[in-house]
Design a protein around this motif. Structure first.
Motif, PDB file in Angstrom:
ATOM      1  N   ALA A 121       0.845  -1.198   0.000  1.00 38.57           N
ATOM      2  CA  ALA A 121       0.000   0.000   0.000  1.00 38.57           C
ATOM      3  C   ALA A 121       0.873   1.237   0.000  1.00 38.57           C
ATOM      4  O   ALA A 121       1.963   1.236   0.581  1.00 38.57           O
ATOM      5  CB  ALA A 121      -0.917   0.021   1.227  1.00 38.57           C
ATOM      6  N   ASP A 122       0.401   2.281  -0.675  1.00 41.81           N
ATOM      7  CA  ASP A 122       1.046   3.597  -0.633  1.00 41.81           C
ATOM      8  C   ASP A 122       2.536   3.541  -0.958  1.00 41.81           C
ATOM      9  O   ASP A 122       3.346   4.186  -0.301  1.00 41.81           O
ATOM     10  CB  ASP A 122       0.837   4.250   0.737  1.00 41.81           C
ATOM     11  CG  ASP A 122      -0.637   4.406   1.088  1.00 41.81           C
ATOM     12  OD1 ASP A 122      -1.427   4.713   0.169  1.00 41.81           O
ATOM     13  OD2 ASP A 122      -0.992   4.201   2.252  1.00 41.81           O
ATOM     14  N   GLY A 123       2.922   2.746  -1.950  1.00 43.56           N
ATOM     15  CA  GLY A 123       4.318   2.693  -2.372  1.00 43.56           C
ATOM     16  C   GLY A 123       5.219   1.867  -1.481  1.00 43.56           C
ATOM     17  O   GLY A 123       6.437   1.917  -1.617  1.00 43.56           O
ATOM     18  N   THR A 124       4.641   1.098  -0.571  1.00 44.52           N
ATOM     19  CA  THR A 124       5.433   0.275   0.337  1.00 44.52           C
ATOM     20  C   THR A 124       4.976  -1.175   0.277  1.00 44.52           C
ATOM     21  O   THR A 124       3.786  -1.456   0.314  1.00 44.52           O
ATOM     22  CB  THR A 124       5.301   0.774   1.789  1.00 44.52           C
ATOM     23  OG1 THR A 124       5.781   2.114   1.853  1.00 44.52           O
ATOM     24  CG2 THR A 124       6.091  -0.089   2.758  1.00 44.52           C
ATOM     25  N   VAL A 125       5.938  -2.081   0.168  1.00 44.42           N
ATOM     26  CA  VAL A 125       5.670  -3.520   0.244  1.00 44.42           C
ATOM     27  C   VAL A 125       6.472  -4.062   1.417  1.00 44.42           C
ATOM     28  O   VAL A 125       7.679  -3.829   1.507  1.00 44.42           O
ATOM     29  CB  VAL A 125       6.084  -4.253  -1.050  1.00 44.42           C
ATOM     30  CG1 VAL A 125       5.977  -5.761  -0.880  1.00 44.42           C
ATOM     31  CG2 VAL A 125       5.248  -3.789  -2.229  1.00 44.42           C
ATOM     32  N   THR A 126       5.804  -4.747   2.327  1.00 48.09           N
ATOM     33  CA  THR A 126       6.485  -5.408   3.438  1.00 48.09           C
ATOM     34  C   THR A 126       6.179  -6.897   3.370  1.00 48.09           C
ATOM     35  O   THR A 126       5.037  -7.297   3.142  1.00 48.09           O
ATOM     36  CB  THR A 126       6.042  -4.849   4.805  1.00 48.09           C
ATOM     37  OG1 THR A 126       4.628  -4.961   4.906  1.00 48.09           O
ATOM     38  CG2 THR A 126       6.442  -3.400   4.959  1.00 48.09           C
ATOM     39  N   LEU A 127       7.215  -7.711   3.539  1.00 54.71           N
ATOM     40  CA  LEU A 127       7.087  -9.161   3.490  1.00 54.71           C
ATOM     41  C   LEU A 127       7.839  -9.780   4.654  1.00 54.71           C
ATOM     42  O   LEU A 127       8.922  -9.306   5.020  1.00 54.71           O
ATOM     43  CB  LEU A 127       7.683  -9.710   2.188  1.00 54.71           C
ATOM     44  CG  LEU A 127       7.012  -9.317   0.887  1.00 54.71           C
ATOM     45  CD1 LEU A 127       7.893  -9.681  -0.302  1.00 54.71           C
ATOM     46  CD2 LEU A 127       5.661 -10.008   0.780  1.00 54.71           C
ATOM     47  N   ALA A 128       7.304 -10.855   5.205  1.00 59.54           N
ATOM     48  CA  ALA A 128       7.983 -11.647   6.223  1.00 59.54           C
ATOM     49  C   ALA A 128       7.777 -13.112   5.873  1.00 59.54           C
ATOM     50  O   ALA A 128       6.688 -13.503   5.438  1.00 59.54           O
ATOM     51  CB  ALA A 128       7.429 -11.343   7.615  1.00 59.54           C
ATOM     52  N   THR A 129       8.798 -13.920   6.073  1.00 56.70           N
ATOM     53  CA  THR A 129       8.692 -15.323   5.697  1.00 56.70           C
ATOM     54  C   THR A 129       7.678 -16.055   6.563  1.00 56.70           C
ATOM     55  O   THR A 129       7.582 -15.833   7.765  1.00 56.70           O
ATOM     56  CB  THR A 129      10.045 -16.051   5.806  1.00 56.70           C
ATOM     57  OG1 THR A 129      10.609 -15.804   7.082  1.00 56.70           O
ATOM     58  CG2 THR A 129      10.981 -15.656   4.711  1.00 56.70           C
ATOM     59  N   ASP A 130       6.936 -16.919   5.894  1.00 56.62           N
ATOM     60  CA  ASP A 130       6.058 -17.872   6.566  1.00 56.62           C
ATOM     61  C   ASP A 130       6.779 -19.218   6.664  1.00 56.62           C
ATOM     62  O   ASP A 130       6.653 -19.930   7.649  1.00 56.62           O
ATOM     63  CB  ASP A 130       4.754 -18.054   5.791  1.00 56.62           C
ATOM     64  CG  ASP A 130       3.912 -16.794   5.771  1.00 56.62           C
ATOM     65  OD1 ASP A 130       3.726 -16.191   6.843  1.00 56.62           O
ATOM     66  OD2 ASP A 130       3.452 -16.403   4.686  1.00 56.62           O
ATOM     67  N   THR A 131       7.534 -19.535   5.600  1.00 54.66           N
ATOM     68  CA  THR A 131       8.235 -20.815   5.505  1.00 54.66           C
ATOM     69  C   THR A 131       9.544 -20.605   4.757  1.00 54.66           C
ATOM     70  O   THR A 131       9.584 -19.864   3.770  1.00 54.66           O
ATOM     71  CB  THR A 131       7.388 -21.844   4.712  1.00 54.66           C
ATOM     72  OG1 THR A 131       6.129 -21.995   5.363  1.00 54.66           O
ATOM     73  CG2 THR A 131       8.074 -23.185   4.622  1.00 54.66           C
ATOM     74  N   VAL A 132      10.596 -21.274   5.208  1.00 60.65           N
ATOM     75  CA  VAL A 132      11.858 -21.318   4.477  1.00 60.65           C
ATOM     76  C   VAL A 132      12.163 -22.790   4.233  1.00 60.65           C
ATOM     77  O   VAL A 132      12.195 -23.588   5.173  1.00 60.65           O
ATOM     78  CB  VAL A 132      13.015 -20.658   5.261  1.00 60.65           C
ATOM     79  CG1 VAL A 132      14.311 -20.767   4.477  1.00 60.65           C
ATOM     80  CG2 VAL A 132      12.698 -19.201   5.579  1.00 60.65           C
ATOM     81  N   ALA A 133      12.361 -23.150   2.973  1.00 62.44           N
ATOM     82  CA  ALA A 133      12.745 -24.512   2.612  1.00 62.44           C
ATOM     83  C   ALA A 133      14.196 -24.484   2.148  1.00 62.44           C
ATOM     84  O   ALA A 133      14.615 -23.546   1.457  1.00 62.44           O
ATOM     85  CB  ALA A 133      11.844 -25.056   1.509  1.00 62.44           C
ATOM     86  N   LEU A 134      14.958 -25.493   2.539  1.00 64.62           N
ATOM     87  CA  LEU A 134      16.386 -25.536   2.243  1.00 64.62           C
ATOM     88  C   LEU A 134      16.761 -26.857   1.591  1.00 64.62           C
ATOM     89  O   LEU A 134      16.254 -27.914   1.986  1.00 64.62           O
ATOM     90  CB  LEU A 134      17.199 -25.390   3.541  1.00 64.62           C
ATOM     91  CG  LEU A 134      16.886 -24.176   4.414  1.00 64.62           C
ATOM     92  CD1 LEU A 134      17.570 -24.321   5.769  1.00 64.62           C
ATOM     93  CD2 LEU A 134      17.330 -22.909   3.711  1.00 64.62           C
ATOM     94  N   THR A 135      17.666 -26.794   0.616  1.00 67.14           N
ATOM     95  CA  THR A 135      18.240 -28.029   0.097  1.00 67.14           C
ATOM     96  C   THR A 135      19.184 -28.579   1.170  1.00 67.14           C
ATOM     97  O   THR A 135      19.558 -27.860   2.105  1.00 67.14           O
ATOM     98  CB  THR A 135      19.001 -27.775  -1.219  1.00 67.14           C
ATOM     99  OG1 THR A 135      20.083 -26.876  -0.960  1.00 67.14           O
ATOM    100  CG2 THR A 135      18.078 -27.216  -2.300  1.00 67.14           C
ATOM    101  N   PRO A 136      19.596 -29.844   1.060  1.00 68.38           N
ATOM    102  CA  PRO A 136      20.442 -30.430   2.118  1.00 68.38           C
ATOM    103  C   PRO A 136      21.748 -29.681   2.388  1.00 68.38           C
ATOM    104  O   PRO A 136      22.253 -29.714   3.514  1.00 68.38           O
ATOM    105  CB  PRO A 136      20.728 -31.842   1.599  1.00 68.38           C
ATOM    106  CG  PRO A 136      19.557 -32.166   0.743  1.00 68.38           C
ATOM    107  CD  PRO A 136      19.183 -30.855   0.087  1.00 68.38           C
ATOM    108  N   THR A 137      22.297 -28.977   1.414  1.00 77.83           N
ATOM    109  CA  THR A 137      23.576 -28.297   1.618  1.00 77.83           C
ATOM    110  C   THR A 137      23.457 -26.776   1.728  1.00 77.83           C
ATOM    111  O   THR A 137      24.470 -26.079   1.781  1.00 77.83           O
ATOM    112  CB  THR A 137      24.550 -28.640   0.472  1.00 77.83           C
ATOM    113  OG1 THR A 137      23.965 -28.225  -0.764  1.00 77.83           O
ATOM    114  CG2 THR A 137      24.853 -30.139   0.445  1.00 77.83           C
ATOM    115  N   ALA A 138      22.247 -26.259   1.785  1.00 75.62           N
ATOM    116  CA  ALA A 138      22.045 -24.807   1.857  1.00 75.62           C
ATOM    117  C   ALA A 138      22.404 -24.272   3.239  1.00 75.62           C
ATOM    118  O   ALA A 138      22.314 -24.974   4.246  1.00 75.62           O
ATOM    119  CB  ALA A 138      20.591 -24.452   1.541  1.00 75.62           C
ATOM    120  N   LYS A 139      22.787 -22.986   3.263  1.00 74.18           N
ATOM    121  CA  LYS A 139      23.026 -22.290   4.533  1.00 74.18           C
ATOM    122  C   LYS A 139      21.730 -22.286   5.331  1.00 74.18           C
ATOM    123  O   LYS A 139      20.649 -22.112   4.786  1.00 74.18           O
ATOM    124  CB  LYS A 139      23.488 -20.863   4.225  1.00 74.18           C
ATOM    125  CG  LYS A 139      23.624 -19.969   5.450  1.00 74.18           C
ATOM    126  CD  LYS A 139      24.128 -18.595   5.095  1.00 74.18           C
ATOM    127  CE  LYS A 139      23.114 -17.850   4.248  1.00 74.18           C
ATOM    128  NZ  LYS A 139      23.501 -16.477   3.931  1.00 74.18           N
TER     129      LYS A 139
END
Length: 184
Positions: A121-139
């Motif tokens: 809204a009004d030129g602003t986008v805010t996002l926060a993760t609900d879920t993070v999926a990682l491959t076996p070797t990801a940080k």
């Protein structure tokens, strides 16, 4: 199947709200994001040795449906402002819902996939993760927040990160502008 050539497809992607196809009405709160944004930023994190400067390009396009295609890439910069090497890269989709609600799917080649939600809204986008999926070797990434704010033709980007056992905290910030004639 016919051997005849396929007809040209009439629907492509665009980074301009005044180009065909017309943007979906749900995109109204994010039309200012359309286009390619370029600029510089600074970053740091407790697991990284010192702060760093980076160049960033962020592109938002649409194809007439109620979502934006998102692409971002960055390069680490040396003391003389020349690129040292590629840094972060990610792509995904920002799905607009009624009343400015937004859902995002963002993937990185380092094996991280984020599903986030927030508001536009009004030129602003805010996002926060609900879920993070990682491959076996990801940080190990536990959570992120992202904020995009358009003010006077500039896009301010901030990113917070909770990773590698560290709590959610500032990671990146950048000041981006449109380089060409499609300023919004």
């Amino acid at each position: 199947m016919s051997d005849a050539a396929a007809p040209p497809y009439p629907y492509g992607e665009t980074d301009r709200p005044d180009a065909a196809p017309a943007p979906h009405p749900l995109l109204a709160p994010v039309l200012g994001l359309l286009g390619a944004w370029h600029g510089r930023g600074r970053g740091g994190y407790p697991t990284i040795d010192g702060e760093f400067t980076y160049a960033q390009e962020v592109t938002f396009t649409h194809d007439g449906r109620p979502f934006l295609r998102y692409e971002a890439r960055a390069w680490l910069l040396g003391a003389d402002d020349t690129p040292l090497r590629p840094a972060a890269r990610e792509s995904g989709w920002f799905r607009l819902r009624p009343e400015g609600r937004i859902e995002a799917l963002i993937t990185q080649p380092t094996g991280i996939a984020e599903i986030a939600s927030g508001h536009a809204a009004d030129g602003t986008v805010t996002l926060a993760t609900d879920t993070v999926a990682l491959t076996p070797t990801a940080k190990k990434v536990e959570a992120t927040t992202r904020r995009y704010v358009i003010t006077d033709g500039t896009l301010e980007f901030t990113h917070e990160l909770a990773a590698a056992g560290e709590p959610l905290q500032h990671h990146l910030s950048a000041h981006l502008t449109h380089p060409g004639p499609h300023n919004h």
